[in-house]
Design an enzyme around this catalytic site. Structure first.
Site, PDB file in Angstrom:
ATOM      1  N   HIS A 158      -6.866   1.422   3.992  1.00 41.30           N
ATOM      2  CA  HIS A 158      -6.748   2.007   2.470  1.00 41.30           C
ATOM      3  C   HIS A 158      -5.650   1.041   1.919  1.00 41.30           C
ATOM      4  CE1 HIS A 158      -9.620   5.203   2.904  1.00 41.30           C
ATOM      5  NE2 HIS A 158      -9.170   5.282   4.081  1.00 41.30           N
ATOM      6  N   LYS A 181      -6.259  11.319  15.397  1.00 40.14           N
ATOM      7  CA  LYS A 181      -6.155  10.427  14.278  1.00 40.14           C
ATOM      8  C   LYS A 181      -5.251   9.124  14.061  1.00 40.14           C
ATOM      9  CE  LYS A 181      -6.201  11.550   9.057  1.00 40.14           C
ATOM     10  NZ  LYS A 181      -5.907  12.388   8.129  1.00 40.14           N
ATOM     11  N   SER A 205      -5.954   5.870   7.846  1.00 40.99           N
ATOM     12  CA  SER A 205      -6.131   7.303   7.759  1.00 40.99           C
ATOM     13  C   SER A 205      -7.547   7.475   8.278  1.00 40.99           C
ATOM     14  CB  SER A 205      -5.710   8.038   6.435  1.00 40.99           C
ATOM     15  OG  SER A 205      -6.079   9.337   6.611  1.00 40.99           O
ATOM     16  N   ARG A 231      -0.976  18.444   3.359  1.00 41.34           N
ATOM     17  CA  ARG A 231      -2.368  19.460   3.110  1.00 41.34           C
ATOM     18  C   ARG A 231      -2.501  19.853   4.680  1.00 41.34           C
ATOM     19  NH1 ARG A 231      -7.081  15.703   2.560  1.00 41.34           N
ATOM     20  NH2 ARG A 231      -6.480  15.153   4.892  1.00 41.34           N
ATOM     21  N   GLU A 236      -6.043   0.453  -1.149  1.00 48.50           N
ATOM     22  CA  GLU A 236      -5.791   0.983  -2.518  1.00 48.50           C
ATOM     23  C   GLU A 236      -5.084   2.146  -2.599  1.00 48.50           C
ATOM     24  OE1 GLU A 236      -8.577   3.735  -0.714  1.00 48.50           O
ATOM     25  OE2 GLU A 236      -8.218   1.578  -0.444  1.00 48.50           O
ATOM     26  N   CYS A 242     -13.553   1.884   3.999  1.00 49.42           N
ATOM     27  CA  CYS A 242     -13.471   2.965   4.931  1.00 49.42           C
ATOM     28  C   CYS A 242     -14.846   3.564   5.565  1.00 49.42           C
ATOM     29  CB  CYS A 242     -12.613   3.990   4.706  1.00 49.42           C
ATOM     30  SG  CYS A 242     -11.960   4.882   6.007  1.00 49.42           S
TER      31      CYS A 242
END
Length: 316
Positions: free
Chosen positions: A236, A165, A194, A250, A238, A144
């Site tokens: 991502h 986003k 993300s 969040r 992972e 990233c």
């Protein structure tokens, strides 16, 4: 073969309970083989979560892995206990001074992607890390923001701010099925995304770099940089099953504008548990990376970073 971790690192118990083969340092020292040394330069605020994610993937290969945790020398994290950082992390300045070498290095992302690279407080030291990899690391994996930063440092390719986003589980295509890094990959796959920035396909191609995985929706995902012995992934694989949910919850709790992550919850309904549809490709990619390192790394750690003719003269 297992991944070698300190027995008191939180990831040791987490991975053991998941069935991942984990070996303590004492047990590993009794095996008459050279483990692959993989460094993790962890730039993420939630250090332990990130440790678990990457240790899970590189610990699933059939080779013994010795994982070393590295941090930026002066930057202090506010999200991980100082005791944990003191016990398990070494500052890069110490690694640099020791002259040690690594078979592989993972450089994580960081939640500062909208900030210009040169305004990052540790940018000068990070440039030193990138240059150091060319003599002390066989293969580097930038993830990233870490991959974007390496691409900018070595090739001057800029990141671009998005209007909204890029967030969700996005379908990607395999553009280089013959690549050893994509061995066993499907023709297309779902990968968590993300980020607030993107890399332009034409700018990467102009730098002469092959794009291995791409998406019509969110752009290039995986890029190879053969001259610098590096891979750059901007998304991502992972991530845990619940990582996007944590990010979404969040932002909702903080009152920030955020869309439900696309194609993540069943029927895009956040009240339902999310589905993990990328786990197998995550293991494949990191297993393939580790295998390529194993096939090409010299047995003598001191030979990492040397030219082939120099290695021959040293008796490698």
């Amino acid at each position: 073969m297992p991944i070698k971790l300190p027995s008191d690192l939180p990831a040791f118990d987490v991975l053991t309970n998941e069935g991942v083969m984990v070996m303590s340092e004492d047990a590993a020292s009794r095996q008459d083989i050279r483990p692959l040394r993989i460094g993790l330069l962890n730039l993420m605020p939630k250090k332990i979560q990130t440790e678990n994610q990457f240790a899970r993937l590189i610990g699933a290969t059939p080779l013994q892995i010795e994982l070393s945790l590295i941090r930026m020398s002066e930057h202090q994290t506010r999200n991980t206990a100082a005791e944990h950082m003191e016990a398990f992390y070494r500052p890069f300045s110490e690694v640099l001074a020791s002259g040690e070498k690594f078979d592989g290095l993972i450089i994580t992302g960081a939640p500062i992607e909208q900030m210009p690279f040169k305004q990052v407080t540790y940018w000068e030291e990070l440039k030193q890390v990138f240059d150091w990899t060319q003599t002390n690391v066989l293969s580097t994996f930038g993830v990233c923001w870490g991959g974007m930063a390496m691409l900018y440092h070595f090739h001057g390719v800029e990141k671009h701010i998005l209007d909204a986003k890029a967030f969700g589980c996005i379908r990607h295509r395999n553009d280089e099925p013959a690549s050893p890094y994509l061995r066993g990959f499907s023709d297309d796959m779902v990968i968590p995304v993300s980020r607030w920035t993107e890399l332009k396909r034409d700018e990467i191609s102009a730098a002469g770099l092959p794009i291995l995985i791409d998406s019509d929706q969110t752009g290039p995902c995986l890029v190879e940089d053969p001259d610098h012995r590096a891979l750059y992934i901007f998304n991502h694989l992972e991530y845990d099953s619940g990582t996007l949910k944590e990010e979404y919850d969040r932002d909702v709790a903080a009152g920030k504008p955020i869309n439900v992550p696309a194609n993540y919850y069943p029927d895009d309904d956040p009240s339902q548990p999310p589905q993990n549809r990328w786990r197998s490709h995550a293991h494949l990619l990191y297993c393939n990376w580790i295998n390529e390192i194993y096939q090409t790394t010299p047995f003598k750690m001191s030979d990492i970073g040397m030219k082939t003719k120099d290695r021959r003269s040293s008796g490698a």
